[in-house]
Design an enzyme around this catalytic site. Structure first.
Site, short mmCIF file in Angstrom:
data_model
loop_
_atom_site.label_atom_id
_atom_site.label_comp_id
_atom_site.label_asym_id
_atom_site.label_seq_id
_atom_site.Cartn_x
_atom_site.Cartn_y
_atom_site.Cartn_z
N ASP A 197 2.96 -4.50 8.12
CA ASP A 197 1.78 -3.67 7.97
C ASP A 197 0.57 -4.59 8.17
O ASP A 197 0.25 -5.41 7.30
CB ASP A 197 1.80 -3.05 6.57
CG ASP A 197 0.50 -2.35 6.20
OD1 ASP A 197 -0.49 -2.50 6.93
OD2 ASP A 197 0.47 -1.67 5.17
N GLN A 238 -4.67 -4.99 7.18
CA GLN A 238 -5.70 -5.90 6.64
C GLN A 238 -5.69 -7.26 7.34
O GLN A 238 -6.44 -8.16 6.95
CB GLN A 238 -5.49 -6.10 5.13
CG GLN A 238 -5.60 -4.83 4.32
CD GLN A 238 -7.02 -4.25 4.30
OE1 GLN A 238 -7.98 -4.91 4.68
NE2 GLN A 238 -7.13 -3.00 3.91
N HIS A 268 0.87 -1.18 0.00
CA HIS A 268 0.00 0.00 0.00
C HIS A 268 0.91 1.24 0.00
O HIS A 268 2.02 1.19 0.51
CB HIS A 268 -0.83 -0.05 1.29
CG HIS A 268 -1.91 0.97 1.40
ND1 HIS A 268 -1.68 2.25 1.82
CD2 HIS A 268 -3.24 0.88 1.16
CE1 HIS A 268 -2.83 2.91 1.84
NE2 HIS A 268 -3.79 2.10 1.44
N LYS A 314 -10.53 -0.13 10.58
CA LYS A 314 -10.77 -1.29 9.70
C LYS A 314 -11.21 -2.52 10.50
O LYS A 314 -11.51 -3.56 9.93
CB LYS A 314 -9.49 -1.62 8.92
CG LYS A 314 -9.12 -0.56 7.89
CD LYS A 314 -7.90 -0.98 7.12
CE LYS A 314 -7.23 0.18 6.42
NZ LYS A 314 -7.88 0.57 5.17
N CYS A 319 -4.84 2.59 -3.58
CA CYS A 319 -3.58 3.10 -3.01
C CYS A 319 -2.43 2.11 -3.25
O CYS A 319 -1.56 1.95 -2.39
CB CYS A 319 -3.71 3.40 -1.52
SG CYS A 319 -4.91 4.67 -1.16
N1 PMP Z 1 -1.81 -0.70 4.67
C1 PMP Z 1 -2.78 -1.38 4.07
C2 PMP Z 1 -2.49 -2.76 3.54
C3 PMP Z 1 -4.04 -0.81 3.92
O1 PMP Z 1 -5.01 -1.50 3.31
C4 PMP Z 1 -4.28 0.48 4.43
C5 PMP Z 1 -5.62 1.16 4.29
N2 PMP Z 1 -6.24 0.99 3.06
C6 PMP Z 1 -3.23 1.14 5.07
C7 PMP Z 1 -2.01 0.52 5.17
C8 PMP Z 1 -3.39 2.51 5.64
O2 PMP Z 1 -4.29 2.53 6.70
P1 PMP Z 1 -4.83 3.91 7.28
O3 PMP Z 1 -5.33 4.69 6.09
O4 PMP Z 1 -5.93 3.51 8.20
O5 PMP Z 1 -3.71 4.57 7.97
#
Ligand code: PMP
Length: 409
Positions: free
Chosen positions: A203, A206, A126, A229, A367
């Protein structure tokens, strides 16, 4: 054997899911990888905190401040318990996964990286796990190297093994891909990195909402995730870091709450985790996160993973049978995320028609622009499932895709 979890009972606990949209269509919410909905107990916990306990934590001597501080630190202990951290001080409250990774990049990264050093990422990261490293690498003259994926959307572990050499100062990898659904073999990857003395950041954005996570068993050095999430409030998340690493890191931001002694010439800092929590912390949402964790503990993360796995299998078989649909991401180990495209129809058109049917999915690059380039697609449609989704939701998605076919021929 079917899982013991009853999604219909769970749905009743999420008031937002009762609504109808777009002229009376029952809402089918399949955008959980972007953000999940909140159960009543979490909403109530926020109301209760603001109605009864709200005060600035750590600084007051009065009754409310004492209660708010207690609640905030209890929330920290609930996170510790949930991810099986050894100590509560290894949990730093942040705004979310993005801030957690930026924190590590701007402290650990800036402290450790030198010209010529490398950070290992993967093709499925991401932007939140790319940009923070790009920024610190640009400053330090270090560079990013990228572990490739195969056609199913799994990491090439042989390439990973080859890329782990002495110049690598950190491995930063997603536990679960938000586009492909791939569950990466992070335990093995961390062990391989550690054999060479390289720390690893995971990270977990998910992963934490969908499966049991044990940071001690993984032996990761850092683990980042967001509350929103996992059915919790927005604006709160956590960074786990091994105590010895956190202690050796410089602060992230300066301000109130993170200090021990301040003069105009120099200051000393509070012990971890306060050293990384400058300013008035988001105590209300930490309390909300605590309620979320208790809610999930009540269901059991094993049951969550088992149920979502069954739903994923059902959804995969169902979508495979829809004419013209091509699934993107067919890893052997997958979480409940399905990306796909449909021959001859732009993902945004699919998203718009599904929305007319009351089915909320995500369309776009999610993203993950470098992953889109690797896959050779501009965008995908993504359906991502949670514990309140049912087989009926999957059927509604498939029926709505049939409608897309009618429109586009
Ligand atoms: N890493 C992953 C794999 C994600 O899916 C996301 C959110 N789509 C993020 C990081 C970022 O999370 P946040 O926007 O809640 O900081």
């Amino acid at each position: 054997m079917r899982s013991s979890l009853d999604p219909y009972r769970i749905r009743e606990e999420f008031p937002i899911l009762r609504q109808k949209v777009r002229g009376g269509k029952p809402l089918v919410y399949l955008d959980n990888a972007a953000t999940s909905q909140k159960p009543q107990v979490v909403i109530d916990s926020l109301t209760r905190f603001y109605s009864e306990d709200n005060a600035s934590v750590h600084r007051g001597v009065h009754a409310l401040s004492e209660r708010a501080t207690l609640a905030y630190e209890e929330a920290r202990r609930s996170v510790q318990r949930f991810i099986h951290a050894a100590e509560a001080r290894e949990v730093v409250f942040v705004r979310g996964c993005t801030e957690a990774i930026n924190l590590v990049a701007q402290t650990f990264g800036r402290q450790r990286l030198q010209a010529g050093d490398e950070i290992l990422l993967t093709e499925m990261e991401h932007h939140s796990n790319i940009l923070p490293w790009q920024m610190v690498c640009a400053e330090k003259g270090a560079r990013i190297r990228v572990v490739p994926i195969n056609g199913r959307g799994e990491l090439d572990m042989e390439a990973y093994a080859r890329m782990l050499h002495d110049r690598v100062k950190l491995v930063a990898v997603t536990h679960v891909s938000n586009v492909l659904g791939t569950i990466n073999p992070v335990r093995e990857m961390i062990a391989m990195a550690h054999e060479r003395g390289i720390p690893a950041l995971i990270d977990g954005a998910q992963a934490v909402p969908h499966m049991p996570v044990d940071v001690q068993e993984l032996d990761c050095d850092f683990y980042a995730f967001s509350g929103h999430k996992m059915f919790g409030p927005t604006g709160i998340g956590a960074l786990y870091g091994k105590a010895a690493l956190l202690e050796a890191m410089p602060p992230y931001q300066g301000g109130g709450s993170m200090i021990s002694l301040v003069t105009f010439d120099r200051s000393t800092y509070a012990p971890i985790p306060q050293k990384f929590e400058a300013g008035t912390p988001n105590a209300a949402d930490a309390v909300g996160l605590h309620a979320t964790i208790e809610y999930l503990e009540g269901i059991g993360m094993e049951a969550v993973a088992e149920y979502e796995h069954e739903l994923l299998e059902y959804a995969t078989h169902t979508l495979e049978r829809v004419q013209g649909v091509r699934l993107i991401g067919t890893a052997r180990e997958k979480a409940s995320v399905i990306s796909f495209e449909m021959e001859g129809v732009h993902p945004h058109d699919i998203g718009t028609i599904l929305d007319q049917e009351g089915v909320a999915v995500r369309v776009g690059h999610h993203c993950c622009q470098p992953l889109m380039s690797r896959l050779g697609v501009p965008a995908t449609v993504r359906a991502s499932f949670a514990i309140y989704n049912t087989r009926e939701d999957v059927d509604r998605l498939a029926d709505s895709l049939a409608r897309v076919r009618e429109v586009f021929g």
